[in-house]
Scaffold this motif. Structure first.
Motif, PDB file in Angstrom:
ATOM      1  N   SER A 259       0.857  -1.195   0.000  1.00  0.00           N
ATOM      2  CA  SER A 259       0.000   0.000   0.000  1.00  0.00           C
ATOM      3  C   SER A 259       0.887   1.237   0.000  1.00  0.00           C
TER       4      SER A 259
ATOM      5  N   TYR B  50      -1.503  -0.579  -4.375  1.00  0.00           N
ATOM      6  CA  TYR B  50      -2.748   0.056  -3.936  1.00  0.00           C
ATOM      7  C   TYR B  50      -2.437   1.352  -3.193  1.00  0.00           C
TER       8      TYR B  50
ATOM      9  N   LYS C  76      -6.415   4.566   5.454  1.00  0.00           N
ATOM     10  CA  LYS C  76      -6.377   3.319   4.683  1.00  0.00           C
ATOM     11  C   LYS C  76      -7.548   3.177   3.702  1.00  0.00           C
TER      12      LYS C  76
ATOM     13  N   LEU D 149      -9.185   3.197   0.258  1.00  0.00           N
ATOM     14  CA  LEU D 149      -8.630   2.919  -1.067  1.00  0.00           C
ATOM     15  C   LEU D 149      -8.930   4.076  -2.021  1.00  0.00           C
TER      16      LEU D 149
END
Length: 452
Positions: A138, A166, A172, A174
């Motif tokens: 991420s 991502y 967090k 997306l």
């Protein structure tokens, strides 16, 4: 190679075995262990592997072989394997193991690992949550492409894949996705938010794994992000897991369509009692349902025989043709629904198409049947009773049977889906029973009405 290694283990030439194992891949080593008939040999082979390789090989083994091996391992060895396995592989392993082995495995695991595994075990089976992995890369949305490459180097060792990246915010959530290719080709020092694709296809933790497989097929994904209700990414589903899902779902459908209770054990490792237990309920059901066709035949057999024994001789041909025709339609419709090519709303299109196809097929078979009865059975082999009018009646009923079978075969799976049942369950057993009973009644009634 596999036979050579097993022979060397029998001779206790472990040095030679180690030399051969150095050049082998983990799946090939796992294959040797799977085909070894002696559990002790599998354990010896496993202990000859390096720690890192042993964990990798372990992930490729079936649950039966894994259980056989872990009984010989102590808590620290087992905990090391759990720590080294990808989280989804560790969860798959623990789900199949008895409670005492699960306790043994988690005893030496770190608190973080135990917490993560317990969280994954709480997800329903066959959902995205159960097959996803938390090992993904991420990237924060406010970094540059150069900083992203540094972040990949930092996180990449533990990640399941680095092909897909991502992008998230501080919570967090997306925000976007990009591939490693897009990152490498992007301008140096460019903001990552200018490179990403913000129209992200994602799934939720409770989505059925079969629907996820359809998404992978539709978009040609290598990985699919899994988000919670607040659109925060909690894991990813990778293509290797989806291949296993497709294989598992296809096997399950085949077994159901063949009237067998599904099992996840390999055939050679399934006991005779398990085979009996999986098959006997359906055979009992089919035995009971077959009594209906037997009763119909008993009612009309005397009248048919009084007209001609040739009419009775054609009963198996008509019933078998109907059963095969119904199976063709049902398999086609079930497959199309599984691939998302049609839905219940398309029922009238399906029925109309199968009606036209069945009329052409029935007419073709009726013409061939008429010629076969008259020219081969009657003239060539000299069987009595096959007059032109009787051959016409038999051929007409055969055509009617094919049409009914095709319609039943396409309607029943869609009806099952509407009732939230598995279409594969109704495919073979019930279609055959309905078609046999219907075609037999029509055959008997038409034959008696026209020929008596």
């Amino acid at each position: 190679m596999s036979q050579e290694i097993l022979e060397l283990i029998e001779k206790k030439d472990f040095k030679a075995v180690k030399t051969l194992l150095q050049d082998m891949l983990a799946p090939d080593i796992a294959d040797i262990m799977e085909h070894s008939e002696n559990v002790t040999n599998s354990v010896l082979l496993f202990r000859l592997l390096s720690k890192d390789l042993s964990a990798e090989v372990f992930s490729y083994l079936s649950s039966e072989t894994q259980e056989g091996i872990v009984t010989f391992l102590n808590s620290s060895e087992l905990s090391f394997i759990i720590e080294q396995l990808a989280t989804d592989d560790a969860v798959d392993f623990l789900e199949e193991m008895p409670a005492n082995i699960v306790r043994k495995a988690l005893k030496g695991a770190t608190p973080e690992t135990r917490k993560l595994i317990n969280k994954y075990l709480s997800y329903e089976e066959d959902t995205a949550g159960a097959i996803m992995t938390p090992e993904f890369i991420s990237l924060q949305i406010d970094i540059t492409t150069d900083e992203a490459l540094d972040e990949i180097r930092r996180q990449g060792e533990e990640a399941e894949t680095i092909n897909v990246l991502y992008v998230v915010d501080s919570k967090k959530t997306l925000k976007g996705v990009l591939t490693i290719k897009e990152l490498l080709l992007a301008k140096k020092g460019a903001p990552i938010k200018d490179v990403i694709t913000d129209n992200v296809v994602a799934t939720t933790t409770d989505m059925d794994q079969e629907k996820i497989a359809t998404i992978f097929s539709k978009y040609d994904f290598l990985a699919l992000p899994v988000v919670d209700k607040e659109n925060r990414i909690v894991g990813i589903v990778t293509v290797d897991d989806i291949i296993d899902v497709i294989k598992e779902e296809a096997t399950e459908d085949f077994e159901k369509m063949a009237a067998i209770t599904p099992t996840n054990k390999p055939y050679l490792k399934t006991s005779v009692f398990s085979i009996w237990k999986n098959r006997i309920p359906w055979l009992m059901l089919l035995l009971i349902s077959a009594t209906f066709t037997g009763l119909i035949l008993n009612v009309y057999q005397e009248k048919l025989s009084a007209i001609s024994t040739a009419l009775v001789a054609c009963v198996p041909m008509i019933m078998d043709t109907g059963g095969n025709a119904g199976s063709q339609a049902s398999v086609t419709v079930i497959r199309a629904m599984a691939l998302g090519e049609l839905t219940i709303k398309d029922w009238y299109k399906v029925v109309w198409k199968e009606l036209l196809a069945s009329a052409l097929l029935g007419l073709s078979l009726a013409i061939v049947c008429f010629g076969k009865l008259l020219l081969i059975d009657h003239l060539l082999f000299g069987f009595e009773g096959y007059t032109i009018i009787r051959c016409l009646v038999i051929s007409f009923v055969l055509m009617f049977t094919v049409i009914v079978a095709k319609l039943v075969g396409c309607i029943l799976p869609m009806l099952a889906k509407k009732c939230h049942l598995d279409p594969a369950v109704v495919a073979s057993p019930f279609i055959t029973t309905i078609v046999d009973a219907t075609s037999l009644i029509v055959y008997c009634l038409v034959s008696i009405a026209v020929l008596a």
